[in-house]
Design a protein around this motif. Sequence first.
Motif, PDB file in Angstrom:
ATOM      1  N   MET A  19       0.805  -1.221   0.000  1.00  0.00           N
ATOM      2  CA  MET A  19       0.000   0.000   0.000  1.00  0.00           C
ATOM      3  C   MET A  19       0.836   1.267   0.000  1.00  0.00           C
ATOM      4  SD  MET A  19      -3.424  -0.577   2.259  1.00  0.00           S
ATOM      5  CE  MET A  19      -4.718  -1.704   1.724  1.00  0.00           C
ATOM      6  N   GLY A  20       2.135   1.134   0.272  1.00  0.00           N
ATOM      7  CA  GLY A  20       3.008   2.294   0.141  1.00  0.00           C
ATOM      8  C   GLY A  20       2.994   2.815  -1.281  1.00  0.00           C
ATOM      9  N   ASN A  21       2.761   1.915  -2.234  1.00  0.00           N
ATOM     10  CA  ASN A  21       2.648   2.312  -3.637  1.00  0.00           C
ATOM     11  C   ASN A  21       1.392   3.141  -3.894  1.00  0.00           C
ATOM     12  OD1 ASN A  21       4.882   0.834  -5.257  1.00  0.00           O
ATOM     13  ND2 ASN A  21       4.081  -0.745  -3.887  1.00  0.00           N
ATOM     14  N   THR A  22       0.309   2.775  -3.225  1.00  0.00           N
ATOM     15  CA  THR A  22      -0.937   3.535  -3.378  1.00  0.00           C
ATOM     16  C   THR A  22      -0.751   4.950  -2.856  1.00  0.00           C
ATOM     17  OG1 THR A  22      -2.064   1.447  -2.910  1.00  0.00           O
ATOM     18  CG2 THR A  22      -3.428   3.416  -3.041  1.00  0.00           C
ATOM     19  N   THR A  23      -0.083   5.055  -1.715  1.00  0.00           N
ATOM     20  CA  THR A  23       0.241   6.368  -1.166  1.00  0.00           C
ATOM     21  C   THR A  23       1.089   7.165  -2.141  1.00  0.00           C
ATOM     22  OG1 THR A  23       0.064   5.846   1.194  1.00  0.00           O
ATOM     23  CG2 THR A  23       1.660   7.524   0.590  1.00  0.00           C
ATOM     24  N   PHE A  24       2.130   6.527  -2.689  1.00  0.00           N
ATOM     25  CA  PHE A  24       3.028   7.252  -3.581  1.00  0.00           C
ATOM     26  C   PHE A  24       2.321   7.710  -4.843  1.00  0.00           C
ATOM     27  CE2 PHE A  24       6.220   7.539  -6.982  1.00  0.00           C
ATOM     28  CZ  PHE A  24       6.958   8.598  -6.462  1.00  0.00           C
ATOM     29  N   MET A  25       1.471   6.866  -5.415  1.00  0.00           N
ATOM     30  CA  MET A  25       0.766   7.264  -6.631  1.00  0.00           C
ATOM     31  C   MET A  25      -0.193   8.426  -6.362  1.00  0.00           C
ATOM     32  SD  MET A  25       2.108   5.633  -9.047  1.00  0.00           S
ATOM     33  CE  MET A  25       0.980   6.117 -10.379  1.00  0.00           C
ATOM     34  N   ASN A  26      -0.805   8.441  -5.188  1.00  0.00           N
ATOM     35  CA  ASN A  26      -1.653   9.575  -4.836  1.00  0.00           C
ATOM     36  C   ASN A  26      -0.830  10.846  -4.642  1.00  0.00           C
ATOM     37  OD1 ASN A  26      -4.779   9.047  -4.052  1.00  0.00           O
ATOM     38  ND2 ASN A  26      -3.591   7.151  -3.851  1.00  0.00           N
ATOM     39  N   PHE A  27       0.428  10.678  -4.283  1.00  0.00           N
ATOM     40  CA  PHE A  27       1.331  11.821  -4.147  1.00  0.00           C
ATOM     41  C   PHE A  27       1.818  12.308  -5.512  1.00  0.00           C
ATOM     42  CE2 PHE A  27       5.937  12.792  -4.219  1.00  0.00           C
ATOM     43  CZ  PHE A  27       5.898  14.076  -3.670  1.00  0.00           C
ATOM     44  N   ILE A  28       2.344  11.396  -6.317  1.00  0.00           N
ATOM     45  CA  ILE A  28       3.001  11.800  -7.567  1.00  0.00           C
ATOM     46  C   ILE A  28       1.996  12.297  -8.604  1.00  0.00           C
ATOM     47  CG2 ILE A  28       3.000   9.567  -8.772  1.00  0.00           C
ATOM     48  CD1 ILE A  28       5.954  12.058  -8.535  1.00  0.00           C
ATOM     49  N   LEU A  29       0.728  11.876  -8.536  1.00  0.00           N
ATOM     50  CA  LEU A  29      -0.280  12.309  -9.507  1.00  0.00           C
ATOM     51  C   LEU A  29      -1.061  13.540  -9.051  1.00  0.00           C
ATOM     52  CD1 LEU A  29      -1.758   8.878 -10.728  1.00  0.00           C
ATOM     53  CD2 LEU A  29       0.022  10.281 -11.787  1.00  0.00           C
ATOM     54  N   ASN A  30      -0.800  13.992  -7.835  1.00  0.00           N
ATOM     55  CA  ASN A  30      -1.498  15.157  -7.297  1.00  0.00           C
ATOM     56  C   ASN A  30      -0.718  16.425  -7.648  1.00  0.00           C
ATOM     57  OD1 ASN A  30      -2.435  17.286  -5.545  1.00  0.00           O
ATOM     58  ND2 ASN A  30      -3.382  15.730  -4.255  1.00  0.00           N
ATOM     59  N   ARG A  31      -1.245  17.201  -8.562  1.00  0.00           N
ATOM     60  CA  ARG A  31      -0.538  18.378  -9.067  1.00  0.00           C
ATOM     61  C   ARG A  31      -0.207  19.380  -7.957  1.00  0.00           C
ATOM     62  NH1 ARG A  31      -2.941  20.731 -14.533  1.00  0.00           N
ATOM     63  NH2 ARG A  31      -2.133  18.744 -15.301  1.00  0.00           N
ATOM     64  N   LYS A  32      -1.119  19.546  -7.000  1.00  0.00           N
ATOM     65  CA  LYS A  32      -0.882  20.484  -5.902  1.00  0.00           C
ATOM     66  C   LYS A  32       0.268  20.021  -5.018  1.00  0.00           C
ATOM     67  CE  LYS A  32      -5.575  22.364  -5.527  1.00  0.00           C
ATOM     68  NZ  LYS A  32      -6.767  22.520  -4.633  1.00  0.00           N
ATOM     69  N   LEU A  33       0.319  18.721  -4.737  1.00  0.00           N
ATOM     70  CA  LEU A  33       1.383  18.191  -3.887  1.00  0.00           C
ATOM     71  C   LEU A  33       2.738  18.218  -4.583  1.00  0.00           C
ATOM     72  CD1 LEU A  33      -0.308  15.121  -2.121  1.00  0.00           C
ATOM     73  CD2 LEU A  33       0.042  17.439  -1.230  1.00  0.00           C
ATOM     74  N   GLN A  34       2.757  18.376  -5.899  1.00  0.00           N
ATOM     75  CA  GLN A  34       4.011  18.400  -6.654  1.00  0.00           C
ATOM     76  C   GLN A  34       4.639  19.787  -6.738  1.00  0.00           C
ATOM     77  OE1 GLN A  34       5.733  15.609  -7.671  1.00  0.00           O
ATOM     78  NE2 GLN A  34       4.091  14.779  -6.391  1.00  0.00           N
ATOM     79  N   THR A  35       3.935  20.791  -6.270  1.00  0.00           N
ATOM     80  CA  THR A  35       4.478  22.152  -6.291  1.00  0.00           C
ATOM     81  C   THR A  35       5.763  22.235  -5.470  1.00  0.00           C
ATOM     82  OG1 THR A  35       2.245  23.071  -6.489  1.00  0.00           O
ATOM     83  CG2 THR A  35       3.991  24.571  -5.796  1.00  0.00           C
ATOM     84  N   GLY A  36       6.835  22.679  -6.095  1.00  0.00           N
ATOM     85  CA  GLY A  36       8.105  22.837  -5.394  1.00  0.00           C
ATOM     86  C   GLY A  36       8.873  21.550  -5.177  1.00  0.00           C
TER      87      GLY A  36
END
Length: 284
Positions: free
Chosen positions: A141-158
């Motif tokens: 499930m760490g992968n599910t967390t990471f995919m929700n992180f890497i695909l979230n444009r707002k979380l990718q700022t900076g």
Amino acid sequence: MKKKLKWLLLLGGVLLLVVVVMGILQSYRSKAEEKYRQTATPTFFLHGYGSSYRAEQQMTDSAVKAGAATTVVRANVSTAGKVTLTGSGWNSKTRNPIVEINFAGNRNRNYQTTASWVRRVILAEMKIHHFKKYNFVAHSMGNTTFMNFILNRKLQTGMPQLAKQVALAGSFNGVIGLDDQANRNSLSANGRPRYLTENYRYLVNQRQNYPQQAEILNLYGNLEDGSNSDGRVTIASARSLAYLVKKRGKSYREVELKGKKAQHSALHNNQQVNRYLINFLWGK
């Protein structure tokens, strides 16, 4: 006079031992430099549901032992999302540093929350080291967390650029006994699953945000017991990653591991996994 000679011989022996040891270490470093790329790019490791950094240690220890990585730092994340870094850290001469992520809230299934924790860990390290690229390895499930992180444009700022992603036993489209069952799902010719979980449907809608420069290695297990799974994650769920990233990322490779050692929790203690992981992340 004899006593003085004895001490001189002892001192000479110690100095000789030091020279020999330094020579062995230098030879070891030289061989490692021949086999592995030497960069300042950190690699983050994230455990799965209900787990901890201990699940990552066999993989990280293997990388250090092979000479592929040189230091390990731990990033502890509280249930409130506060990041505390432990370990000696790394400096400008450190090559291929590793960061083990440890969630105190390891049973939190709010992936937007856990994704924000990943962001906080990376930001905490960036404040100290200012790196521009990073690698990421996740189990279950760490992968599910990471995919929700890497695909979230707002979380990718900076954020720095994702260079390489390793998915191990990724539960991208369900977990047996939770929102999936053995042999229920299948993939169409284009890789899209026949059945989509709620979270996977969200990821599909965000897949255009996956970074084009990233290289992906997807490792998954098959017990060969008729379940077409590793006991917890079906092959269909693990391979659902391809539909999210294959047409976006720079490269994508799948590897199926078979037999008893391919059981879900055993995969992060699997020597084959270690070899694939080390060669993919750092091999020349």
